[in-house]
Motif scaffolding. Sequence first.
Motif, PDB file in Angstrom:
ATOM      1  N   ASP A  75       4.638  22.980 -19.460  1.00  0.00           N
ATOM      2  CA  ASP A  75       3.795  23.443 -20.569  1.00  0.00           C
ATOM      3  C   ASP A  75       3.460  24.922 -20.409  1.00  0.00           C
ATOM      4  O   ASP A  75       3.456  25.698 -21.407  1.00  0.00           O
ATOM      5  N   LEU A  76       3.180  25.352 -19.151  1.00  0.00           N
ATOM      6  CA  LEU A  76       2.865  26.746 -18.911  1.00  0.00           C
ATOM      7  C   LEU A  76       4.056  27.637 -19.214  1.00  0.00           C
ATOM      8  O   LEU A  76       3.914  28.748 -19.788  1.00  0.00           O
ATOM      9  N   GLU A 120       0.831  -1.206   0.000  1.00  0.00           N
ATOM     10  CA  GLU A 120       0.000   0.000   0.000  1.00  0.00           C
ATOM     11  C   GLU A 120       0.866   1.256   0.000  1.00  0.00           C
ATOM     12  O   GLU A 120       0.555   2.232  -0.707  1.00  0.00           O
ATOM     13  N   ALA A 121       1.948   1.229   0.803  1.00  0.00           N
ATOM     14  CA  ALA A 121       2.843   2.388   0.833  1.00  0.00           C
ATOM     15  C   ALA A 121       3.528   2.592  -0.516  1.00  0.00           C
ATOM     16  O   ALA A 121       3.684   3.723  -0.984  1.00  0.00           O
ATOM     17  N   GLU A 122       3.914   1.474  -1.157  1.00  0.00           N
ATOM     18  CA  GLU A 122       4.546   1.554  -2.466  1.00  0.00           C
ATOM     19  C   GLU A 122       3.573   2.104  -3.504  1.00  0.00           C
ATOM     20  O   GLU A 122       3.952   2.951  -4.343  1.00  0.00           O
ATOM     21  N   ASN A 123       2.322   1.669  -3.447  1.00  0.00           N
ATOM     22  CA  ASN A 123       1.312   2.193  -4.361  1.00  0.00           C
ATOM     23  C   ASN A 123       1.070   3.678  -4.123  1.00  0.00           C
ATOM     24  O   ASN A 123       0.894   4.454  -5.081  1.00  0.00           O
ATOM     25  N   ALA A 124       1.048   4.065  -2.830  1.00  0.00           N
ATOM     26  CA  ALA A 124       0.847   5.480  -2.505  1.00  0.00           C
ATOM     27  C   ALA A 124       2.013   6.321  -3.025  1.00  0.00           C
ATOM     28  O   ALA A 124       1.817   7.424  -3.557  1.00  0.00           O
ATOM     29  N   ARG A 125       3.240   5.818  -2.897  1.00  0.00           N
ATOM     30  CA  ARG A 125       4.413   6.551  -3.409  1.00  0.00           C
ATOM     31  C   ARG A 125       4.352   6.664  -4.925  1.00  0.00           C
ATOM     32  O   ARG A 125       4.686   7.705  -5.502  1.00  0.00           O
ATOM     33  N   ALA A 126       3.907   5.565  -5.571  1.00  0.00           N
ATOM     34  CA  ALA A 126       3.807   5.594  -7.038  1.00  0.00           C
ATOM     35  C   ALA A 126       2.768   6.613  -7.482  1.00  0.00           C
ATOM     36  O   ALA A 126       2.989   7.351  -8.461  1.00  0.00           O
ATOM     37  N   GLU A 127       1.629   6.656  -6.781  1.00  0.00           N
ATOM     38  CA  GLU A 127       0.589   7.635  -7.116  1.00  0.00           C
ATOM     39  C   GLU A 127       1.081   9.053  -6.884  1.00  0.00           C
ATOM     40  O   GLU A 127       0.801   9.962  -7.689  1.00  0.00           O
ATOM     41  N   LEU A 128       1.822   9.260  -5.784  1.00  0.00           N
ATOM     42  CA  LEU A 128       2.364  10.589  -5.500  1.00  0.00           C
ATOM     43  C   LEU A 128       3.373  11.002  -6.567  1.00  0.00           C
ATOM     44  O   LEU A 128       3.369  12.157  -7.028  1.00  0.00           O
ATOM     45  N   GLN A 129       4.235  10.052  -6.953  1.00  0.00           N
ATOM     46  CA  GLN A 129       5.218  10.349  -7.981  1.00  0.00           C
ATOM     47  C   GLN A 129       4.546  10.687  -9.310  1.00  0.00           C
ATOM     48  O   GLN A 129       4.961  11.609 -10.026  1.00  0.00           O
ATOM     49  N   GLU A 130       3.472   9.963  -9.603  1.00  0.00           N
ATOM     50  CA  GLU A 130       2.735  10.226 -10.835  1.00  0.00           C
ATOM     51  C   GLU A 130       2.106  11.611 -10.803  1.00  0.00           C
ATOM     52  O   GLU A 130       2.115  12.351 -11.807  1.00  0.00           O
ATOM     53  N   ALA A 131       1.575  11.994  -9.643  1.00  0.00           N
ATOM     54  CA  ALA A 131       0.978  13.323  -9.493  1.00  0.00           C
ATOM     55  C   ALA A 131       2.035  14.412  -9.634  1.00  0.00           C
ATOM     56  O   ALA A 131       1.799  15.445 -10.271  1.00  0.00           O
ATOM     57  N   LEU A 132       3.219  14.183  -9.043  1.00  0.00           N
ATOM     58  CA  LEU A 132       4.310  15.154  -9.165  1.00  0.00           C
ATOM     59  C   LEU A 132       4.770  15.293 -10.612  1.00  0.00           C
ATOM     60  O   LEU A 132       5.059  16.410 -11.087  1.00  0.00           O
ATOM     61  N   ASP A 133       4.841  14.141 -11.295  1.00  0.00           N
ATOM     62  CA  ASP A 133       5.257  14.181 -12.702  1.00  0.00           C
ATOM     63  C   ASP A 133       4.253  14.972 -13.531  1.00  0.00           C
ATOM     64  O   ASP A 133       4.638  15.758 -14.431  1.00  0.00           O
ATOM     65  N   ARG A 134       2.944  14.793 -13.256  1.00  0.00           N
ATOM     66  CA  ARG A 134       1.929  15.539 -13.994  1.00  0.00           C
ATOM     67  C   ARG A 134       2.033  17.032 -13.703  1.00  0.00           C
ATOM     68  O   ARG A 134       1.886  17.873 -14.593  1.00  0.00           O
TER      69      ARG A 134
END
Length: 284
Positions: free
Chosen positions: A277-278, A256-270
């Motif tokens: 782009d701005l 779960e922690a690994e998934n949360a880190r992956a989601e956070l990293q994905e959000a940071l990348d976005r």
Amino acid sequence: IVKTSFSELMEGVWPKTLCEAVQRIADIKSSVVAPLIIDGEPWGSLVFFLNDEVQSDILEMISAHCSGAIKNTITLEKLEKRNVELAVLNRIANSTSRSLDIETLLNRGLGEILSIYHGTAAAIFLWDEETQVLKLKAQQGMPEQMANNLNNSIRKGSPVFRFFSSREELMVGKMSDYMAEFPHYAGLSAGRGPLHFITAIINIGSKRSGIVTLVREGTAPFSEAETLLLLSISSQLAVGIENCELHSDVVRRMREAENARAELQEALDRQRQVESDLKQSEEK
């Protein structure tokens, strides 16, 4: 002996030593009973048949020596039983500690139990909070159809469930007594002699979490020592099961922690992409 004449005994119907003993007893002048005291409690008595007077202190000394010898023998028997128990528990601990996979652990534990007790079949059921039934988690020695049926039999109202819901720690009996309620047990008893079973509670902490049950063919029921030993084995199984559950919980939390880190990293990348782009837009 009293109804038979000494002359008939002496003709060889009874051993000569026994005949001589009978004659000596027949000539006794007195009998003395001396108590055997072990650890301050009466254990038995010695009966002396005397032809002549013997001082009481001598008889007391003999009784004391006999009490000491009996106590030593009892102590040695207890030590031997304890050594056997410790050896068995060591086997169970070694077998169940080699894996943190609960299925592997339970099957190894059952294999050791069947080997130790020379059993016919054994099974472990664990309590399922969601369905409120005891679910079969591992078994060895049972016909496949019987094992499948058992998954649907340990429910409220059954003898095993009543035992599980009580405060008892052990249930011992004959399989034949439960054929009416569990007709599929006939698949285990077919072509065999009498079957005896013993069931022990698996307690994890203060919670009744399951049962381990063992079936053995033979005319003799399980001894008291065997029933107490299964209680110790169930405690060892409980430790292994708890370790497996803790390991599974740690693995789940890490995932779960690994998934949360992956989601956070994905959000940071976005976010970085949006900022990039701005910035490019402003430069244009």
